[in-house]
Design an enzyme around this catalytic site. Structure first.
Site, PDB file in Angstrom:
ATOM      1  N   CYS A  45       0.802  -1.228   0.000  1.00  0.00           N
ATOM      2  CA  CYS A  45       0.000   0.000   0.000  1.00  0.00           C
ATOM      3  C   CYS A  45       0.834   1.277   0.000  1.00  0.00           C
ATOM      4  CB  CYS A  45      -0.941   0.014   1.206  1.00  0.00           C
ATOM      5  SG  CYS A  45      -2.074  -1.388   1.224  1.00  0.00           S
ATOM      6  N   HIS A  69      -9.159   2.669  -2.676  1.00  0.00           N
ATOM      7  CA  HIS A  69      -7.764   2.401  -2.343  1.00  0.00           C
ATOM      8  C   HIS A  69      -7.158   1.469  -3.383  1.00  0.00           C
ATOM      9  CE1 HIS A  69      -4.152   1.319  -0.377  1.00  0.00           C
ATOM     10  NE2 HIS A  69      -4.612   0.386   0.439  1.00  0.00           N
ATOM     11  N   CYS A 107      -0.737   2.381   6.563  1.00  0.00           N
ATOM     12  CA  CYS A 107      -0.270   1.079   7.012  1.00  0.00           C
ATOM     13  C   CYS A 107       0.047   0.240   5.785  1.00  0.00           C
ATOM     14  CB  CYS A 107      -1.309   0.395   7.890  1.00  0.00           C
ATOM     15  SG  CYS A 107      -2.895   0.094   7.081  1.00  0.00           S
ATOM     16  N   GLY A 131       0.654  -3.925   4.337  1.00  0.00           N
ATOM     17  CA  GLY A 131       0.526  -5.352   4.565  1.00  0.00           C
ATOM     18  C   GLY A 131       1.820  -6.008   5.002  1.00  0.00           C
TER      19      GLY A 131
END
Length: 399
Positions: free
Chosen positions: A95, A355, A385, A387
């Protein structure tokens, strides 16, 4: 001999609309085509820049395979019509891929290795599924309890954050509702216009009577996910999707999406050579690791680190784009760091806007660049954040 650190400036920043994956605007649009559109639009913002001066392109993508494989960055630069001398590399930090791409491009300039770089991100969750087409974890992940969090789905990590940080269902739904409301207000006020690359979508359907394929075109210029009819009552009816007795639902989670973003980064020398106006200065970047099973708290560690690197305090930040992977983790970050809610996602976040994984960092960087200029603010941050247990944060300063 070490090179002297110099400043890196953003001179163009844009992004495509964000479409819903699977059934939305871009369900049949390749991610490299979205990236090409964003790159071309970014270049149109700096007509005095000689494309031959561009050294390289760093492009983020969370699952670089299929339609977004084969080093999409290089392919997109060629397809965008840039000189063959312009390189391209695709990078993956899930991300945070897009903001990492910006950091890498800025760092090339800051150490004096380049004067003009392209940074960005692209992701089609319609064409390449979450996890990729062939997920394959190392067997050691499942052999030891301390590694198993690597294999947790994102929703399960959000449930664990909700439990440990005591973020209730009502608070998550209220946060989700506010995301939609803020996004709708911003759309109605035209606040996304400056950062947006309108994209022409081609819809092709067979005409069985004639045997021909009919092509229709339409131009999209707004994000697809924000809903005017979102309500607390409607959100409350949704069932948990990751744990039977959990609190994380489709309504208080980010939307899976398609989109791309592109920024052009220059040195001070390039600003003078090509008579370019800087929009923002790249100030600092930090990434920190956290336990994979509670990956959503990553920004709690990354934000203070980025502020320290910049020599700033949290109060110095005027605008914060905190990626809303889930309402649970967003609220855990906001409450733990005591972030000013008015400064966090003033135009809504990923719960409403979507997203597109590896593109999000570049997309939200474009949002920050234009918001700082439009509102005459000084410092903005993009944070999220990541993964498998990381957090990232990058700080920009309006010029």
């Amino acid at each position: 001999m070490s090179k002297q650190v110099q400043d890196a400036y953003i001179v163009a920043a844009t992004r495509t609309p964000i479409g819903k994956s699977g059934r939305g605007y871009f369900k049949n649009t390749r991610p490299d085509d979205l990236l090409v559109a964003a790159v071309r639009h970014a270049l149109s913002q700096v007509p005095s820049l000689d494309p031959k001066a561009i050294e390289d392109a760093v492009i983020g993508c969370s699952f670089p395979e299929g339609e977004q494989g084969m080093n999409m960055a290089r392919a997109a630069m060629v397809l965008a019509g840039l000189p063959h001398s312009v390189g391209g590399v695709t990078v993956n930090r899930f991300c945070a891929s897009g903001i990492t791409a910006l950091q890498m491009a800025a760092d090339r300039i800051r150490v004096g290795e380049a004067d003009v770089m392209i940074a960005g991100g692209a992701e089609s969750m319609s064409l390449v599924p979450m996890g990729g087409n062939k997920p394959s974890f190392n067997p050691e992940v499942f052999a030891k309890d301390e590694n198993i969090g690597i294999a947790y789905g994102m929703g399960l990590t959000a449930e664990k954050v909700a439990q440990q940080w005591k973020v209730g269902r009502e608070a998550q739904d209220a946060f989700a509702l506010e995301s939609h409301q803020r996004a709708i207000r911003a759309m109605d006020a035209g606040e996304f216009a400056d950062e947006m690359t309108p994209v022409t979508v081609y819809d092709r359907q067979p005409d069985l009577a004639t045997g021909q394929v009919i092509t229709k075109t339409r131009t999209v210029a707004l994000d697809e996910g924000a809903r005017r009819d979102t309500s607390l009552e409607g959100l409350a009816k949704l069932k948990p999707v990751f744990a039977a007795k959990g609190s994380v639902t489709a309504g208080n989670s980010s939307q899976t999406s398609d989109g791309a973003g592109a920024l052009i980064v220059c040195s001070e020398k390039a600003l003078k050579t090509f008579d370019l106006k800087p929009l923002a200065r790249f100030v600092s970047f930090a990434v920190r690791g956290v336990p994979p099973e509670i990956m959503g708290i990553g920004p709690i560690e990354a934000i203070p680190a980025a502020l320290r690197a910049a020599g700033l305090s949290q109060d110095d930040l005027d605008w914060i784009e905190l990626n809303e992977a889930f309402a649970a983790q967003s609220l855990a970050v906001i409450d733990s760091l005591k972030l000013d809610r008015a400064k966090v996602n003033p135009m809504g976040g990923a719960i409403a806007l979507g997203h597109p994984l590896g593109a999000t960092g570049a997309i939200r960087a474009a949002t920050v660049v234009h918001a700082l200029r439009r509102k005459q603010l000084k410092y903005g941050m993009v944070t999220m954040c990541i993964g498998m247990g990381q957090g990232a944060a990058g700080i920009l300063e309006r010029c």
